[in-house]
Design a protein around this motif. Structure first.
Motif, PDB file in Angstrom:
ATOM      1  N   ALA A 177       0.455  -4.569   3.817  1.00 27.97           N
ATOM      2  CA  ALA A 177      -0.032  -5.777   4.187  1.00 27.97           C
ATOM      3  C   ALA A 177      -1.244  -6.358   3.926  1.00 27.97           C
ATOM      4  N   GLN A 178      -2.113  -5.223   3.188  1.00 33.54           N
ATOM      5  CA  GLN A 178      -3.174  -5.537   2.571  1.00 33.54           C
ATOM      6  C   GLN A 178      -2.917  -6.479   0.968  1.00 33.54           C
ATOM      7  N   GLU A 179      -3.901  -7.256   0.940  1.00 35.69           N
ATOM      8  CA  GLU A 179      -3.690  -8.106  -0.500  1.00 35.69           C
ATOM      9  C   GLU A 179      -4.215  -7.170  -1.654  1.00 35.69           C
ATOM     10  N   GLY A 180      -3.319  -7.142  -2.627  1.00 35.34           N
ATOM     11  CA  GLY A 180      -3.823  -6.274  -3.814  1.00 35.34           C
ATOM     12  C   GLY A 180      -3.186  -6.910  -5.328  1.00 35.34           C
ATOM     13  N   PRO A 181      -3.407  -6.322  -6.175  1.00 34.69           N
ATOM     14  CA  PRO A 181      -3.010  -6.729  -7.535  1.00 34.69           C
ATOM     15  C   PRO A 181      -1.365  -6.623  -7.450  1.00 34.69           C
ATOM     16  N   GLU A 182      -0.849  -7.291  -8.343  1.00 32.35           N
ATOM     17  CA  GLU A 182       0.516  -7.080  -8.567  1.00 32.35           C
ATOM     18  C   GLU A 182       0.837  -5.643  -9.362  1.00 32.35           C
ATOM     19  N   GLY A 183       1.921  -4.896  -9.169  1.00 30.96           N
ATOM     20  CA  GLY A 183       1.898  -3.743  -9.911  1.00 30.96           C
ATOM     21  C   GLY A 183       1.264  -2.422  -9.192  1.00 30.96           C
ATOM     22  N   ARG A 184       0.588  -2.705  -8.006  1.00 28.47           N
ATOM     23  CA  ARG A 184      -0.222  -1.743  -7.262  1.00 28.47           C
ATOM     24  C   ARG A 184       0.781  -0.560  -7.054  1.00 28.47           C
ATOM     25  N   SER A 185      -0.159   0.464  -6.715  1.00 24.21           N
ATOM     26  CA  SER A 185       0.642   1.633  -6.003  1.00 24.21           C
ATOM     27  C   SER A 185      -0.116   2.167  -4.852  1.00 24.21           C
ATOM     28  N   ILE A 186       0.771   2.461  -3.836  1.00 21.23           N
ATOM     29  CA  ILE A 186       0.222   3.015  -2.665  1.00 21.23           C
ATOM     30  C   ILE A 186       0.947   4.290  -2.413  1.00 21.23           C
ATOM     31  N   GLU A 187      -0.219   5.317  -2.373  1.00 23.49           N
ATOM     32  CA  GLU A 187       0.209   6.616  -2.041  1.00 23.49           C
ATOM     33  C   GLU A 187      -0.171   7.272  -0.692  1.00 23.49           C
ATOM     34  N   LEU A 188       0.812   8.162  -0.198  1.00 22.48           N
ATOM     35  CA  LEU A 188       0.292   9.046   0.733  1.00 22.48           C
ATOM     36  C   LEU A 188      -0.039  10.152   0.291  1.00 22.48           C
ATOM     37  N   ALA A 189      -1.442  10.649   0.209  1.00 27.03           N
ATOM     38  CA  ALA A 189      -1.847  11.757  -0.448  1.00 27.03           C
ATOM     39  C   ALA A 189      -2.165  12.736   0.848  1.00 27.03           C
ATOM     40  N   VAL A 190      -1.486  14.080   0.737  1.00 20.27           N
ATOM     41  CA  VAL A 190      -1.591  15.102   1.789  1.00 20.27           C
ATOM     42  C   VAL A 190      -2.331  16.224   1.315  1.00 20.27           C
ATOM     43  N   ARG A 191      -3.260  16.677   2.168  1.00 18.31           N
ATOM     44  CA  ARG A 191      -4.023  17.813   1.858  1.00 18.31           C
ATOM     45  C   ARG A 191      -4.633  18.551   3.000  1.00 18.31           C
ATOM     46  N   ALA A 192      -4.926  19.808   2.930  1.00 17.63           N
ATOM     47  CA  ALA A 192      -5.539  20.664   4.002  1.00 17.63           C
ATOM     48  C   ALA A 192      -6.999  20.418   3.850  1.00 17.63           C
ATOM     49  N   GLU A 193      -7.715  20.289   4.943  1.00 17.19           N
ATOM     50  CA  GLU A 193      -9.146  20.137   4.821  1.00 17.19           C
ATOM     51  C   GLU A 193      -9.831  20.610   6.056  1.00 17.19           C
ATOM     52  N   ASN A 194     -10.601  21.798   5.980  1.00 15.32           N
ATOM     53  CA  ASN A 194     -11.354  22.408   7.138  1.00 15.32           C
ATOM     54  C   ASN A 194     -10.375  22.660   8.316  1.00 15.32           C
ATOM     55  N   GLY A 195      -9.104  23.082   8.081  1.00 15.90           N
ATOM     56  CA  GLY A 195      -8.233  23.323   9.288  1.00 15.90           C
ATOM     57  C   GLY A 195      -7.452  22.161   9.703  1.00 15.90           C
ATOM     58  N   GLU A 196      -7.492  21.086   8.907  1.00 12.96           N
ATOM     59  CA  GLU A 196      -6.741  19.931   9.492  1.00 12.96           C
ATOM     60  C   GLU A 196      -5.765  19.707   8.194  1.00 12.96           C
ATOM     61  N   ALA A 237      -3.781   7.150   3.046  1.00 11.62           N
ATOM     62  CA  ALA A 237      -3.045   6.270   2.304  1.00 11.62           C
ATOM     63  C   ALA A 237      -3.926   5.323   1.331  1.00 11.62           C
ATOM     64  N   THR A 238      -3.363   4.953   0.294  1.00 11.59           N
ATOM     65  CA  THR A 238      -4.229   4.102  -0.603  1.00 11.59           C
ATOM     66  C   THR A 238      -4.787   3.015   0.063  1.00 11.59           C
ATOM     67  N   GLY A 239      -5.747   2.553   0.145  1.00 12.10           N
ATOM     68  CA  GLY A 239      -6.328   1.565   0.948  1.00 12.10           C
ATOM     69  C   GLY A 239      -6.899   1.776   2.273  1.00 12.10           C
ATOM     70  N   GLY A 240      -7.161   3.007   2.510  1.00  7.23           N
ATOM     71  CA  GLY A 240      -7.847   3.501   3.606  1.00  7.23           C
ATOM     72  C   GLY A 240      -7.508   3.953   4.874  1.00  7.23           C
ATOM     73  N   GLY A 241      -6.152   3.911   4.988  1.00  7.50           N
ATOM     74  CA  GLY A 241      -5.545   4.501   6.449  1.00  7.50           C
ATOM     75  C   GLY A 241      -5.560   5.880   6.308  1.00  7.50           C
ATOM     76  N   GLU A 242      -5.594   6.455   7.505  1.00  2.00           N
ATOM     77  CA  GLU A 242      -5.583   8.079   7.548  1.00  2.00           C
ATOM     78  C   GLU A 242      -5.101   8.661   8.739  1.00  2.00           C
ATOM     79  N   LEU A 243      -4.431   9.915   8.596  1.00  2.00           N
ATOM     80  CA  LEU A 243      -3.731  10.743   9.719  1.00  2.00           C
ATOM     81  C   LEU A 243      -4.522  12.054   9.565  1.00  2.00           C
ATOM     82  N   ARG A 244      -4.845  12.486  10.836  1.00  2.00           N
ATOM     83  CA  ARG A 244      -5.358  13.967  10.707  1.00  2.00           C
ATOM     84  C   ARG A 244      -4.846  14.826  11.878  1.00  2.00           C
ATOM     85  N   LEU A 245      -4.249  15.782  11.595  1.00  2.00           N
ATOM     86  CA  LEU A 245      -3.735  16.568  12.485  1.00  2.00           C
ATOM     87  C   LEU A 245      -4.074  18.118  12.210  1.00  2.00           C
TER      88      LEU A 245
END
Length: 171
Positions: free
Chosen positions: A135-154, A159-167
């Motif tokens: 839903a965010q405006e961006g340049p044509e041809g852009r990519s959105i990635e869900l980058a998953v990682r383990a960090e400090n027990g989480e 998501a590209t553009g700022g969204g985040e999920l922590r479990l």
């Protein structure tokens, strides 16, 4: 007031979706099967053969969308379990790519971490991250990635553009 009404409407739509997907699936099986049989009875290279092939291919595409949505709905009822967040992110990318026109946006998932969570909750949260990023405006041809990682027990999904999920992560 508007938000409460909209929430109720979306909940009702969700309840109707399961039955609608089932009712759409049954005739699609008949449509695709009949087109497959008819395709074998038409001469390749003719307009009729091409039309029947288009009918079969279109029916198959719709059936794939219905199956993906049915899987998403079924996952909503599953209890918490050990999950690969990388696989869940890949599944969310596949679902959103299949059901939402992404135009010139490429969706991807990378990385992994393990969590114990309800598959439906995780899937919904990941799809929401993607939809918000789209839903965010961006340049044509852009990519959105869900980058998953383990960090400090989480387990963290960004998501590209700022969204985040922590479990909480598990080994």
């Amino acid at each position: 007031m508007h938000d409460a009404r909209e929430r109720r409407a979306l909940q009702t739509l969700g309840l109707l979706t399961r039955g609608a997907l089932h009712e759409i699936s049954n005739p699609l099986v008949a449509l695709v099967g009949s087109a497959e049989l008819a395709l074998g009875e038409t001469e390749p290279g003719t307009k009729l053969h091409d039309r029947v092939a288009l009918t079969r291919n279109t029916g198959t595409e719709i059936a794939d969308i219905v199956r993906a949505l049915q899987t998403f709905v079924r996952n909503q009822a599953k209890p918490p379990q050990r999950l690969s967040l990388g696989e869940a992110a890949t599944d969310a990318v596949a679902l959103v790519t299949r059901v939402i026109p992404t135009h010139d946006v490429t969706l991807a998932a990378s990385g992994d971490a393990t969590v114990v969570a309800a598959p439906g909750d995780v899937g919904s949260a990941l799809v929401e991250l993607l939809v918000d990023a789209l839903a965010q405006e961006g340049p044509e041809g852009r990519s959105i990635e869900l980058a998953v990682r383990a960090e400090n027990g989480e387990a963290v999904v960004t998501a590209t553009g700022g969204g985040e999920l922590r479990l909480p992560a598990v080994d």
